[in-house]
Scaffold this active site. Sequence first.
Site, PDB file in Angstrom:
ATOM      1  CB  SER A 187       1.192   3.684   4.781  1.00 47.58           C
ATOM      2  OG  SER A 187       1.882   2.518   5.205  1.00 47.58           O
ATOM      3  CB  THR A 188       0.797   0.356   1.280  1.00 43.80           C
ATOM      4  OG1 THR A 188       1.153  -0.316   2.477  1.00 43.80           O
ATOM      5  CG2 THR A 188       1.006  -0.573   0.095  1.00 43.80           C
ATOM      6  CG  HIS A 213       3.907   4.285   7.619  1.00 42.24           C
ATOM      7  ND1 HIS A 213       2.621   3.791   7.528  1.00 42.24           N
ATOM      8  CD2 HIS A 213       3.858   5.273   8.554  1.00 42.24           C
ATOM      9  CE1 HIS A 213       1.838   4.458   8.371  1.00 42.24           C
ATOM     10  NE2 HIS A 213       2.567   5.363   8.993  1.00 42.24           N
ATOM     11  CG  MET A 306      -3.212  -2.026   5.784  1.00 37.36           C
ATOM     12  SD  MET A 306      -4.857  -2.486   5.163  1.00 37.36           S
ATOM     13  CE  MET A 306      -4.411  -3.428   3.698  1.00 37.36           C
ATOM     14  CG  ASP A 309      -0.109   6.496  11.337  1.00 39.35           C
ATOM     15  OD1 ASP A 309      -0.445   7.125  12.367  1.00 39.35           O
ATOM     16  OD2 ASP A 309       1.035   6.559  10.837  1.00 39.35           O
TER      17      ASP A 309
END
Length: 370
Positions: A187-188, A213, A306, A309
Amino acid sequence: MALTSFNQTIKLLIVDDSVFFRQALSGALAGDQRIEVVGMAVDAMDAMEKIQRLKPDVVTLDVEMPKLNGIDFLKKLMPVHPVPVVVVSSAPIRVLDALSAGAVEFIRKPEIKGPDGMKRFVTELSVKIRIAASAKVGKPRAAAPAAAPAAGGAAGTAAAPVAAASGPALVLTRVEKDPPIIAIGASTGGTEAILAVVQDLPANTPGIVIVQHMPPVFTNMYAQRLDRICKMSVKEAAPGDRVERGKIIIGAGEHHLRLAKDAKGYYVRSEPGPKVSGHCPSVDVLFESVAMVAGANAMGIILTGMGADGAANLLRMRRAGAYTVGQDKESCVVYGMPMVAFNNGGVQKQLPLGEIGGEIIRYLNTRKPL
């Protein structure tokens, strides 16, 4: 530097050449007690001066600005004043350039139609600002890798280095008839982390499936960018794509990516659906399918991001016999998803980002046949 507490008030600097957008955004964020707008800048030079003087925790940055665009500004800013930046843009290519230049998050600039449009945008932006405030930016430090607990056991402290992706060329010496599936979730900070992992993998590496993401359009642009850089071929997922040696498949925005198998081998399903673990595509959805379909014939990798997931189903992959790797704390932009996976026992080995590509090849060259 990241905020030490997720509950601290975040000092925000808004950088945008549109006076309407600056004022609208500042007014909309005024109702969020977790964010304090400490200043607004009209261009890059104004922003640089205010970053030095106001010392914001997070900067929102428009990419298209007069005099100096946001990409070139980031390249000048990051070496001297590393600060978490959330890019606000409607251009996928420019966003990817900004992430490469050091931005940690992005959001699509909306076509604001009525108060509801602005409200939805600000709600999403405020979340990204809080994520960015916890992100780590700046030069990485070197350390040693940490071991992980046995599946289901208690986790120890995670601390490992960020190593530059340098050294001898990666060579796959063992080519199996039924090679394992490699599944990656991020993600991030993940766009650059994924690149660091897959860029130097040889063209005969077994098939890789990835969930990062990102929204629609952006995932396709990201796949095209990786395809130009990597030795393996890269594409955005389409229903029925075969998972083959030398191919990387990126989950499409707003579509869950699942692994499936038939008489010919592995392929993917790419379907829209509700958010799982807060996301679509979801890493948990991908990892669950890999655990069910491939079992021990798989390798799972969880990278910076973050939240949680992917953590629960990375553990499921490990319990099914897959080999699992997590990115270490020191090299993560946000040590969230890998931390949860490490703490719940889903991570078999924790490594700095710069060593994960080599670990893939080591595993493929030395693993025992099923």
